[in-house]
Design an enzyme around this catalytic site. Sequence first.
Site, PDB file in Angstrom:
ATOM      1  N   SER A 142       0.849  -1.183   0.000  1.00 19.67           N
ATOM      2  CA  SER A 142       0.000   0.000   0.000  1.00 19.67           C
ATOM      3  C   SER A 142       0.888   1.237   0.000  1.00 19.67           C
ATOM      4  CB  SER A 142      -0.880   0.015   1.251  1.00 19.67           C
ATOM      5  OG  SER A 142      -1.550   1.252   1.408  1.00 19.67           O
ATOM      6  N   TYR A 155      -2.178  -0.369  10.511  1.00 20.22           N
ATOM      7  CA  TYR A 155      -2.306  -0.767   9.103  1.00 20.22           C
ATOM      8  C   TYR A 155      -1.007  -0.460   8.351  1.00 20.22           C
ATOM      9  CZ  TYR A 155      -3.916  -0.806   4.264  1.00 20.22           C
ATOM     10  OH  TYR A 155      -4.046  -1.056   2.915  1.00 20.22           O
TER      11      TYR A 155
END
Length: 245
Positions: A142, A155
């Site tokens: 990501s 995250y």
Amino acid sequence: MSGTEGKVVVITGASSGIGETTALLLAERGAKVVLGARGSDRLAALAARIADAGGEAAYARTDVRRRDDLSNLVKVACQRHGRLDVLVNNAGIGPISPLDDLRVEEWEEMIDINIKGVLYGIAAALPIFRKQGFGHFVNTASTAGHKTVPNQSVYSGTKFAVRAISEGLRQEAGDKLRVTIISPGFVRTDFVEAVTNPELRAQLAESREKFAISPDAIARAIAFAIEQPADIDVNEIVIRPTAQG
């Protein structure tokens, strides 16, 4: 073998979002896809859709938190096709929240799926790739694995870990195996619905409507990396909306 025609590709997190779109695109380009996710009904529907379009797809219910499930998914590919060309470690979740919320169970689930799920995929496929003398890992990270912001620390930590593990794997892989990191920015998927903090969920839903990109863009990036000749290793692709900071 270059291109996607005839390649055997296992995809985790294949029942929706980036995984589903990637499966459809690769199957359209001639890959033999083997799909894994927790939702058997959605997998069956996707496999049928691919078959109806003239493609080839198999599937197995797969919870990437379970090492045996990853081993079984890879086994399905090998038993059906005699080899494995690509493993797309795509399954991931992102129920982001402020650390002060103390959503410890969600932290643990992100670690189990986003990090351990990738490691279990590597453990399942690496011995096969070594024995074959070829293979390609595509691991979904990501843009949060490049830069963290408030509310995303756990995250982000899992996606930094995916990038570190992938780069270490690349350095250990030698000249026969390939490793690609795909780092998407804000993509139009159901990612937002997993966020349990109501204020953050509303903010993210608004941003998604304003500028999130289609998962098709990520699928094309994955296809690009897979299509390169065997001696070309696309190490990382970062792909985000132009409007994303």
